[in-house]
Scaffold this motif. Structure first.
Motif, PDB file in Angstrom:
ATOM      1  N   ARG A  59      -3.887  -0.324  -4.380  1.00  0.00           N
ATOM      2  CA  ARG A  59      -2.887  -0.018  -3.355  1.00  0.00           C
ATOM      3  C   ARG A  59      -2.542   1.471  -3.296  1.00  0.00           C
ATOM      4  O   ARG A  59      -1.667   1.871  -2.554  1.00  0.00           O
ATOM      5  N   ARG A  76       2.219   4.746   0.899  1.00  0.00           N
ATOM      6  CA  ARG A  76       2.166   5.636   2.042  1.00  0.00           C
ATOM      7  C   ARG A  76       3.334   6.599   1.940  1.00  0.00           C
ATOM      8  O   ARG A  76       4.238   6.412   1.114  1.00  0.00           O
ATOM      9  N   HIS A  92       0.862  -1.183   0.000  1.00  0.00           N
ATOM     10  CA  HIS A  92       0.000   0.000   0.000  1.00  0.00           C
ATOM     11  C   HIS A  92       0.895   1.228   0.000  1.00  0.00           C
ATOM     12  O   HIS A  92       1.897   1.281   0.712  1.00  0.00           O
TER      13      HIS A  92
END
Length: 166
Positions: free
Chosen positions: A150, A89, A87
């Protein structure tokens, strides 16, 4: 004078012996064939490996190893289990993605730099040097969807992908 049944019985016995010898010969030939095929398979694999080693420049081999190491390190930065796409970030760059996903990102970045709002999977596949056949296009579409899920790229409409603008 010999009986007809006796003559037929003798010929039947001779024919059975002939059939049995032929079966034994077939079994022997089949075993030789199986061994020859096994040796051939090993030689083909060895030749392909040697050709690959001799034709691949050292820089590409090193890059391939580095890509493998980077994809292994994805687990350390929060990847989804059994996935090569973590994912997104803060602090993560596309360098944590597996090579195929980085290539998709690179094409989308290039398309965005050229002023295009979105790119279809077929165009992505062509830009990646893949054949424009359904299996290859679906593979690229699947990778792009995973990047969307994602948080790496956006999907504005079905099948049209672009880089996130932030």
């Amino acid at each position: 004078m010999p009986s007809v049944l006796g003559l037929l019985g003798a010929k039947e016995t001779a024919a059975r012996e002939c059939v049995e010898r032929a079966r034994e010969e077939v079994a022997r030939v089949a075993a030789v064939l199986a061994e020859a095929e096994r040796v051939l398979d090993r030689l083909v694999i060895a030749r392909e490996a040697v050709v690959e080693v001799l034709t691949e420049p050292a820089a590409q081999a090193v890059a391939r190893v580095e890509d493998a190491v980077e994809s292994v390190s994805v687990a350390a930065v929060g990847a989804v289990p059994c996935s090569t796409v973590p994912h997104r970030r803060e602090g993560l760059t596309s360098a944590v993605l597996a090579p195929d996903y980085r290539r998709v990102m690179s094409v989308l970045e290039h398309e965005a730099a050229a002023g295009r709002d979105g790119t279809r999977a077929r165009t992505l596949a062509a830009a990646l040097g893949l054949e424009a056949v359904p299996a290859k296009i679906e593979g690229v579409r699947s990778k792009a969807r995973r990047l969307v899920e994602r948080g790496w790229i956006a999907q504005h409409q079905p099948g049209v992908f672009s880089i996130l603008t932030s």
